[in-house]
Design a protein around this motif. Structure first.
Motif, short mmCIF file in Angstrom:
data_model
loop_
_atom_site.label_atom_id
_atom_site.label_comp_id
_atom_site.label_asym_id
_atom_site.label_seq_id
_atom_site.Cartn_x
_atom_site.Cartn_y
_atom_site.Cartn_z
N GLU A 21 0.84 -1.21 0.00
CA GLU A 21 0.00 0.00 0.00
C GLU A 21 0.87 1.25 0.00
O GLU A 21 0.57 2.25 -0.69
CB GLU A 21 -0.93 0.00 1.23
N GLY A 22 1.95 1.19 0.76
CA GLY A 22 2.88 2.32 0.77
C GLY A 22 3.52 2.53 -0.60
O GLY A 22 3.65 3.67 -1.08
N PHE A 23 3.91 1.45 -1.26
CA PHE A 23 4.50 1.55 -2.61
C PHE A 23 3.50 2.14 -3.60
O PHE A 23 3.84 2.97 -4.44
CB PHE A 23 4.95 0.17 -3.09
N ILE A 24 2.24 1.69 -3.49
CA ILE A 24 1.22 2.20 -4.43
C ILE A 24 0.99 3.69 -4.22
O ILE A 24 0.86 4.46 -5.18
CB ILE A 24 -0.08 1.39 -4.25
N ILE A 25 0.98 4.12 -2.96
CA ILE A 25 0.84 5.56 -2.68
C ILE A 25 2.02 6.32 -3.28
O ILE A 25 1.86 7.40 -3.88
CB ILE A 25 0.76 5.80 -1.16
N ALA A 26 3.20 5.73 -3.14
CA ALA A 26 4.39 6.39 -3.68
C ALA A 26 4.30 6.52 -5.20
O ALA A 26 4.67 7.55 -5.78
CB ALA A 26 5.63 5.61 -3.28
N PHE A 27 3.82 5.51 -5.88
CA PHE A 27 3.71 5.55 -7.34
C PHE A 27 2.65 6.55 -7.78
O PHE A 27 2.80 7.24 -8.79
CB PHE A 27 3.38 4.16 -7.89
N GLY A 62 -1.60 9.43 6.78
CA GLY A 62 -0.20 9.43 6.36
C GLY A 62 0.32 8.01 6.27
O GLY A 62 -0.40 7.04 6.54
N LEU A 63 1.57 7.89 5.90
CA LEU A 63 2.19 6.57 5.80
C LEU A 63 2.62 6.07 7.18
O LEU A 63 2.96 6.85 8.06
CB LEU A 63 3.41 6.64 4.88
N THR A 64 2.62 4.75 7.30
CA THR A 64 3.11 4.17 8.55
C THR A 64 4.64 4.15 8.51
O THR A 64 5.26 4.38 7.46
CB THR A 64 2.59 2.75 8.73
N GLU A 65 5.23 3.81 9.65
CA GLU A 65 6.69 3.76 9.72
C GLU A 65 7.25 2.70 8.79
O GLU A 65 8.25 2.91 8.10
CB GLU A 65 7.12 3.50 11.16
N ALA A 121 10.09 1.42 3.83
CA ALA A 121 10.16 0.66 2.59
C ALA A 121 10.32 1.57 1.38
O ALA A 121 11.07 1.27 0.45
CB ALA A 121 8.91 -0.21 2.44
N ILE A 122 9.66 2.72 1.39
CA ILE A 122 9.77 3.67 0.27
C ILE A 122 11.18 4.22 0.19
O ILE A 122 11.77 4.34 -0.89
CB ILE A 122 8.73 4.79 0.42
N LEU A 123 11.75 4.56 1.32
CA LEU A 123 13.11 5.11 1.33
C LEU A 123 14.13 4.08 0.86
O LEU A 123 15.17 4.43 0.30
CB LEU A 123 13.47 5.60 2.72
N ASN A 124 13.84 2.79 1.10
CA ASN A 124 14.77 1.74 0.70
C ASN A 124 14.53 1.24 -0.72
O ASN A 124 15.24 0.37 -1.21
CB ASN A 124 14.67 0.54 1.66
N MET A 125 13.54 1.81 -1.40
CA MET A 125 13.19 1.37 -2.74
C MET A 125 14.25 1.83 -3.75
O MET A 125 14.75 2.96 -3.68
CB MET A 125 11.81 1.94 -3.11
N ARG A 126 14.58 0.95 -4.71
CA ARG A 126 15.57 1.30 -5.73
C ARG A 126 14.94 2.16 -6.82
O ARG A 126 13.74 2.07 -7.10
CB ARG A 126 16.14 0.04 -6.37
N LEU A 127 15.76 2.97 -7.44
CA LEU A 127 15.26 3.85 -8.51
C LEU A 127 14.71 3.06 -9.68
O LEU A 127 13.75 3.47 -10.33
CB LEU A 127 16.38 4.78 -8.98
N ARG A 128 15.33 1.91 -9.96
CA ARG A 128 14.90 1.11 -11.11
C ARG A 128 13.50 0.55 -10.91
O ARG A 128 12.85 0.10 -11.85
CB ARG A 128 15.88 -0.03 -11.37
N SER A 129 12.99 0.58 -9.65
CA SER A 129 11.66 0.07 -9.37
C SER A 129 10.58 1.09 -9.70
O SER A 129 9.39 0.82 -9.52
CB SER A 129 11.54 -0.32 -7.90
N LEU A 130 10.97 2.29 -10.15
CA LEU A 130 9.99 3.35 -10.41
C LEU A 130 9.36 3.22 -11.78
O LEU A 130 8.64 4.13 -12.22
CB LEU A 130 10.66 4.71 -10.25
N ARG A 131 9.63 2.13 -12.49
CA ARG A 131 9.01 1.94 -13.80
C ARG A 131 7.51 1.73 -13.64
O ARG A 131 7.04 1.19 -12.63
CB ARG A 131 9.61 0.71 -14.49
N LYS A 181 -0.94 -6.35 -8.86
CA LYS A 181 -1.26 -7.75 -9.02
C LYS A 181 -0.84 -8.55 -7.79
O LYS A 181 -1.56 -9.45 -7.32
CB LYS A 181 -0.54 -8.30 -10.25
N GLU A 182 0.32 -8.24 -7.24
CA GLU A 182 0.79 -8.94 -6.05
C GLU A 182 -0.14 -8.71 -4.88
O GLU A 182 -0.47 -9.63 -4.13
CB GLU A 182 2.21 -8.50 -5.70
N ARG A 183 -0.60 -7.43 -4.75
CA ARG A 183 -1.49 -7.13 -3.64
C ARG A 183 -2.80 -7.89 -3.77
O ARG A 183 -3.32 -8.44 -2.79
CB ARG A 183 -1.77 -5.64 -3.59
#
Length: 765
Positions: free
Chosen positions: A385-391, A439-442, A447-457, A466-468
């Motif tokens: 959910e945090g990743f989806i918010i980030a995207f 807001g986002l949880t801790e 997880a967002i801060l640790n996300m790689r740039l290549r994952s922003l596709r 789909k995973e969710r």
């Protein structure tokens, strides 16, 4: 020691009694719970459980490499089991022996012992790893399937019990001796055990008899034939105590021209082959089974023991029946299903109770693994959910990360409302969280801060959705599973079927090995029926050296004896005859004519065949005649008549018939023929009296035959009064006296001086 025990006002004896009681109880409980009895859930004792867990920690998978056994036993001793490394290695080696364990849990490389009874090589010479069956017992440890406890020094943790994908307690069996109790459980076939478990899931109240349709009996790794009646097996499984008669498996091999031999292909469980061969050789040496001629061990990787009969006319069933009685070709395996229920309470359980304990354990494992998986899913869903918010708010997230001094706090404080939702295509997924006021949880921010740039596709964003969705669907299924007992048992049944596919009848060595048969009746075959009837001449010297010469030789023929020895007994007999030996100690001994040494040498001392004391002499040696009666008498002049059938001895120790004490010794043993008895004393006085004055007894001192002032009895015999009394005169001629009125009197009289011409040695023969 408690304060009460240390109370100085208490009696010292009572103090010691309580102290010893407390300590012994502690020792007993430790032995019962932590050493000798297996757990009903995984079928393992602590040492075996620790061995498998240590091998798992060493990553010794069934398809991986081997490690030195010394390394494994050292890790087990140092980390979990603070006892002797020799005991640990012995326990590990047994788990690798396919002749001891039905489904080996350790894959050994090197010498791990053999069915002959040889010990394994030292731990430094062998290597080991787990088998697939062991991995099945450990499956689920990473998923919180069982509780853990601290090891002995509190530095590590170890599982209290293993998840156990199959009922290992019955599959591999167990044995142990605790304090005041013991356990002994035979191995069983896994295919049959799982079949019974599946039936018990469908019908929880199934009867014990129904379970026997799936589990007819044990399945020993060495095969064999169970000949225990079905009703006895049913009773043993119902009560948890009983036994199983187990025989070897054999076949008859035709050698042509009517010759044959028995080939033993499977031997009873836990019988060392070398000891079995030794026992068979002893039976041949002692001639306990005269129809068995020889035994040979032609075994290689398989069992092949050859039994040669004495003659081709021997009946196979008779031969095997005698061997079943005299050797370990038939054994009895005792069942005592004493196990720890829930790892705490020792109890003698029935077959149904043991299976139920396993199934309940599998249910606990399933629930714990499902809950653990739900926790993992919830954590992952939170991150997704945090990743989806980030995207959906990618630009704002980047700004915060680039320019904010504390991006984690800023991400958590940011209100991810509709103003930050990036415009999406019509088919794009819009997260429900994205439009909220939260807001986002801790965890999400981290997880967002640790996300790689290549994952922003953009493609990655679709994969996250789909995973969710897949995790949400899996979570719903787990919730349904935890809420439904029926679904839980259905899942357990599916898991058991998968285990059956892996280790069932199609698994290498998974098919049943032990078969069933009717025991039949082992008839008591007379010794004579098992021996070829051949003529022999029995020769026994004065010093007691005995032999059997082939054929009926001339009794007057001159024979050789040891220096200082001479012949005493010589008579014709058959190999089927039984010989009776009467000693001066009043005991009768029985010797088979077929067991006598050959006549080529001087023979063997009779004292090696029976337990005749060195101070006792041989009074008589003759062939047993069924139905005959004997006159026995002592040197004191006491005697009686005894049926010859009553003096047959079944053991080497013989049978006491005539009781003698002190200096008195047995003096006479002769056949009863006629109606009168003649006695002669050392004083040369002769007394005749009717035979019916002498009692017939089985054992005792007897009654007085003749009275003496000095000396004792020299000889006694029986005769027919009308035919007269005969003896050999000094010239060797037979003399018969018919006028016997002078010497005839009542029993226990003194008698009259012997007639003229009576032998100087005072004997009638």
């Amino acid at each position: 020691m408690t304060d009460e025990t240390l109370d100085p006002k208490m009696n010292p004896t009572e103090t010691l009694r309580r102290a010893l009681g407390d300590r012994y109880l502690t020792y007993a409980l430790s032995t019962i719970m932590h050493r000798a009895l297996p757990d009903a859930r995984d079928g393992l004792k602590p040492v075996h459980r620790r061995i498998l867990y240590a091998m798992r920690e060493l990553k010794l998978a069934s398809k991986g490499g081997f490690r030195k056994s010394a390394k494994i036993s050292g890790d087990v001793m140092g980390n979990y089991h603070p006892h002797g490394d020799a005991a640990i290695y012995d326990a590990m080696a047994r788990l690798a022996q396919d002749f001891n364990v039905r489904y080996p849990l350790v894959d050994g490389q090197g010498n791990f012992g053999n069915i002959d009874g040889d010990n394994p090589a030292a731990a430094r010479y062998t290597e080991a790893r787990m088998t697939a069956a062991a991995e099945a017992l450990l499956e689920g440890l990473n998923e919180n399937a069982v509780d853990y406890r601290e090891n002995y020094d509190g530095t590590l943790e170890e599982p209290v019990v293993l998840p156990a994908a199959f009922p290992n307690l019955l599959a591999n069996g167990s044995s142990g001796i605790a304090v005041g109790m013991a356990t002994n459980i035979p191995p069983h076939n896994l295919e049959e055990l799982i079949g019974a478990c599946l039936h018990l899931i469908k019908a929880p109240n199934a009867r014990d008899e129904t379970l026997l349709e799936y589990i007819p009996g044990p399945d020993f790794p060495t095969g064999g034939v169970i000949v225990e009646p079905k009703e006895n097996i049913a009773e043993a499984y119902r009560t948890g105590k009983g036994g199983f008669r187990l025989r070897c498996k054999y076949e008859v091999e035709d050698l042509g021209r009517g010759q044959w031999q028995v080939v033993i292909t499977e031997i009873p469980y836990q019988v060392p082959k070398s000891r079995l061969i030794e026992k068979l050789a002893e039976v041949i040496e002692a001639k306990k089974v005269p129809i068995l001629a020889d035994v040979r061990d032609e075994s290689a990787d398989d069992i092949r023991i050859i039994l040669e009969p004495k003659s081709k006319n021997v009946d196979v069933e008779v031969l095997m029946g005698m061997l079943y009685r005299n050797t370990d070709l038939e054994t009895r395996f005792s069942l005592n299903m004493n196990v720890l229920i829930d790892g705490l309470t020792p109890k003698v359980c029935s077959l149904k109770e043991v299976l139920r304990a396993f199934l309940n354990h599998r249910r606990d494992v399933l629930i714990r693994r499902s809950q653990h998986r739900m926790e993992k899913i919830d954590h992952r869903l939170e991150v997704l959910e945090g990743f989806i918010i980030a995207f959906l708010n990618l630009d704002r997230v980047i700004d915060i990360i680039r320019y904010d001094d504390s991006p984690k706090t800023a991400l958590m404080a940011e209100d991810w409302g509709k103003t930050h939702v990036r415009a999406m295509d019509e088919d794009d997924y819009v997260s429900p969280v994205a439009g909220g006021e939260m807001g986002l949880t801790e965890n999400q921010a981290e997880a967002i801060l640790n996300m790689r740039l290549r994952s922003l596709r953009r493609l990655e964003e679709i994969e996250l959705v789909k995973e969710r969705d897949a995790l949400m669907l899996e979570r719903a299924g787990l919730e349904d599973l935890l809420d439904s007992d029926d679904l839980q048992w259905k899942t357990i049944a599916e898991q058991l079927r998968e285990t059956r596919k892996q280790f069932g009848a199609s698994y290498e060595g998974g098919a049943r090995r032990t078969t069933f048969a009717e025991a039949g009746v082992i008839e008591d075959v007379p010794l004579e029926a098992m021996i070829d009837k051949e003529p022999v001449t029995v020769v026994c010297s004065k010093m007691g050296w005995i032999r059997a010469m082939t054929g009926h030789i001339d009794l007057a023929r001159e024979l050789k004896f040891k220096d200082g020895d001479e012949g005493r007994f010589i008579f014709h007999a058959q190999t089927t005859d039984r010989l009776l030996v009467f000693g001066s100690n009043g005991r009768f001994y029985t010797v088979g004519a077929s067991t006598l040494p050959g006549g080529r040498g001087m023979g063997e001392p009779l004292r090696l065949m029976v337990d005749l004391p060195n101070e006792a002499e041989i009074v008589a040696l003759f062939i047993h005649k069924p139905g005959n009666k004997l006159l026995v008498a002592s040197s004191a002049g006491d005697g009686f008549v005894v049926p010859e059938d009553d003096v047959i001895a079944q053991t080497r120790a013989g049978k006491q018939v005539l009781n003698v004490k002190g200096d008195v010794r047995a003096q006479v043993c002769s056949d009863v023929k006629g109606d009168h008895i003649a006695c002669v004393g050392e004083n040369r006085k002769v007394l005749l009296f009717p035979l019916d004055e002498l009692p017939e007894m089985g054992r005792g001192k007897g009654v007085r035959l003749q009275k003496y002032k000095d000396g004792g009895l020299s000889d006694a015999t029986t005769f027919t009064l009308e035919e007269g009394l005969s003896w050999l005169d000094p010239a060797g001629r037979t003399r018969t006296e018919t006028e016997l009125g002078e010497w005839t009197a009542k029993r226990a009289g003194a008698g009259r001086m012997a007639p003229r011409g009576f032998p100087r040695d005072n004997t009638f023969t």
